[in-house]
Design a protein around this motif. Structure first.
Motif, mmCIF file in Angstrom:
data_model
loop_
_atom_site.group_PDB
_atom_site.id
_atom_site.type_symbol
_atom_site.label_atom_id
_atom_site.label_comp_id
_atom_site.label_asym_id
_atom_site.label_seq_id
_atom_site.Cartn_x
_atom_site.Cartn_y
_atom_site.Cartn_z
ATOM 1 N N ALA A 12 0.827 -1.206 0.000
ATOM 2 C CA ALA A 12 0.000 0.000 0.000
ATOM 3 C C ALA A 12 0.862 1.257 0.000
ATOM 4 N N LEU A 13 1.952 1.233 0.758
ATOM 5 C CA LEU A 13 2.838 2.397 0.801
ATOM 6 C C LEU A 13 3.541 2.608 -0.539
ATOM 7 N N TRP A 16 0.983 4.158 -2.882
ATOM 8 C CA TRP A 16 0.805 5.570 -2.562
ATOM 9 C C TRP A 16 1.978 6.406 -3.077
ATOM 10 N N THR A 17 3.179 5.899 -2.895
ATOM 11 C CA THR A 17 4.366 6.617 -3.359
ATOM 12 C C THR A 17 4.363 6.772 -4.875
ATOM 13 N N VAL A 20 1.704 9.384 -5.912
ATOM 14 C CA VAL A 20 2.102 10.774 -5.681
ATOM 15 C C VAL A 20 3.176 11.196 -6.667
ATOM 16 N N GLY A 75 -9.053 10.711 -3.283
ATOM 17 C CA GLY A 75 -8.278 9.576 -2.810
ATOM 18 C C GLY A 75 -8.562 9.231 -1.365
ATOM 19 N N VAL A 79 -8.296 5.785 1.104
ATOM 20 C CA VAL A 79 -7.642 5.775 2.414
ATOM 21 C C VAL A 79 -8.582 5.211 3.470
ATOM 22 N N TRP A 82 -8.954 1.408 2.931
ATOM 23 C CA TRP A 82 -7.753 0.676 3.330
ATOM 24 C C TRP A 82 -7.590 0.681 4.840
ATOM 25 N N PRO A 118 0.996 5.425 8.271
ATOM 26 C CA PRO A 118 0.256 5.987 7.139
ATOM 27 C C PRO A 118 0.023 7.485 7.260
ATOM 28 N N LEU A 122 0.898 10.110 4.354
ATOM 29 C CA LEU A 122 -0.058 11.058 3.791
ATOM 30 C C LEU A 122 0.475 12.493 3.855
ATOM 31 N N GLY A 125 3.328 12.876 1.313
ATOM 32 C CA GLY A 125 2.797 12.959 -0.048
ATOM 33 C C GLY A 125 2.159 14.302 -0.329
ATOM 34 N N GLY A 165 -7.388 13.229 3.947
ATOM 35 C CA GLY A 165 -6.745 11.931 4.033
ATOM 36 C C GLY A 165 -6.564 11.477 5.467
#
Length: 278
Positions: A12-13, A16-17, A20, A75, A79, A82, A118, A122, A125, A165
């Motif tokens: 998941a990380l 997300w990376t 972004v 988004g 979040v 998840w 997380p 967030l 990001g 987020g």
């Protein structure tokens, strides 16, 4: 615990990376490459006998710019899903959380680590995306409409997009702790943040006093609300920061409620003697 969360949720990380960084790269491409092509097309069109291009060429620039802000803004749905389903709900449902609590990891520390990783992702990001989006949105104003009041653009130009987020993260965690089943918690969390977002957006124009137009012709850069009232561009930051404060307050309340609920459910029951002494 921090390392454990990073290992368990590394997919998941990574997603997300990539999201972004991809959004930032796309904004840079739009601003540095696409904008020049669109401007050249507009200039060529003006040299034709008709001398008018309409708005179609500029849509190749303004459209993708708007969609980028939309995906980043909404988004928070992902979040919330998840957070409720994978971050908290799955471990409660499978019993993994209780196993961790027997390994010298207190429930409070467990939840703190689950939310800290997380939350930092967030914030990081948003710290990268927001300045780049502000730069891209302002770079070629002649190719875009005066749409600073649109929901996604309004949020993406400041910390509000991060606040939503963080709020979704907290609401998802709280929902998972209440329901303790991943799929129902996911559905409820997403529905809750959508309702919250719609309610907060509905009253957005009221977060700062409007200006009375007094029957004058208003410039295109204002956020007109009807009945001669409007918000000038100078109201962006007051409106934005008030809404950010509201959303962060909800996030803080949800986080506090999550810790309070977890403590209540995991606190050892008192014996009759302890109750009498108390």
């Amino acid at each position: 615990m921090i390392r454990g969360v990073l290992r368990l949720h590394r997919t998941a990380l990574i997603v997300w990376t990539v999201f972004v960084l991809g959004s930032v790269a796309w904004l840079v491409w739009l601003t540095e490459v696409t904008a020049d092509d669109v401007q050249a097309a507009l200039d060529a069109c003006r040299d034709t006998p008709a001398g008018y291009c309409g708005f179609w060429p500029s849509r190749d620039y303004s459209g993708p710019m708007g969609w980028t802000s939309t995906f980043m803004y909404y988004g928070f749905w992902a979040v919330a899903a998840w957070s409720a389903g994978a971050l908290i709900g799955r471990e409660l449902e499978s019993g993994t959380a209780r196993l961790a609590w027997t390994q010298d990891v207190s429930p409070m520390r467990w939840l703190a680590a689950k939310l800290t990783v997380p939350a930092l992702a967030l914030i990081a990001g948003g710290a990268l995306f927001v300045p780049v989006f502000r730069w891209a949105w302002s770079a070629h104003r002649d190719l875009m409409g005066d749409n600073w009041g649109f929901a996604d653009v309004f949020a993406a130009r400041g910390p509000l997009v991060v606040a939503y987020g963080l709020c979704a993260l907290a609401v998802g965690a709280l929902t998972a702790l209440v329901v303790r089943r991943s799929l129902p918690a996911t559905a409820i969390a997403v529905a809750a943040v959508i309702v919250l977002n719609r309610y907060v957006e509905k009253y957005r124009p009221e977060y700062w006093p409007t200006v009375d137009g007094d029957g004058r012709e208003l410039p295109a850069t204002v956020w007109q609300l009807g009945d001669g009232t409007y918000h000038p561009q100078s109201h962006f930051w007051p409106l934005h920061l008030v809404e950010t404060g509201i959303v962060l307050a909800v996030a803080a309340l949800a986080t506090f409620a999550a810790f309070l609920l977890l403590r209540h459910r995991t606190h050892p029951a008192r014996t009759p003697r302890q109750e009498s002494l108390a």
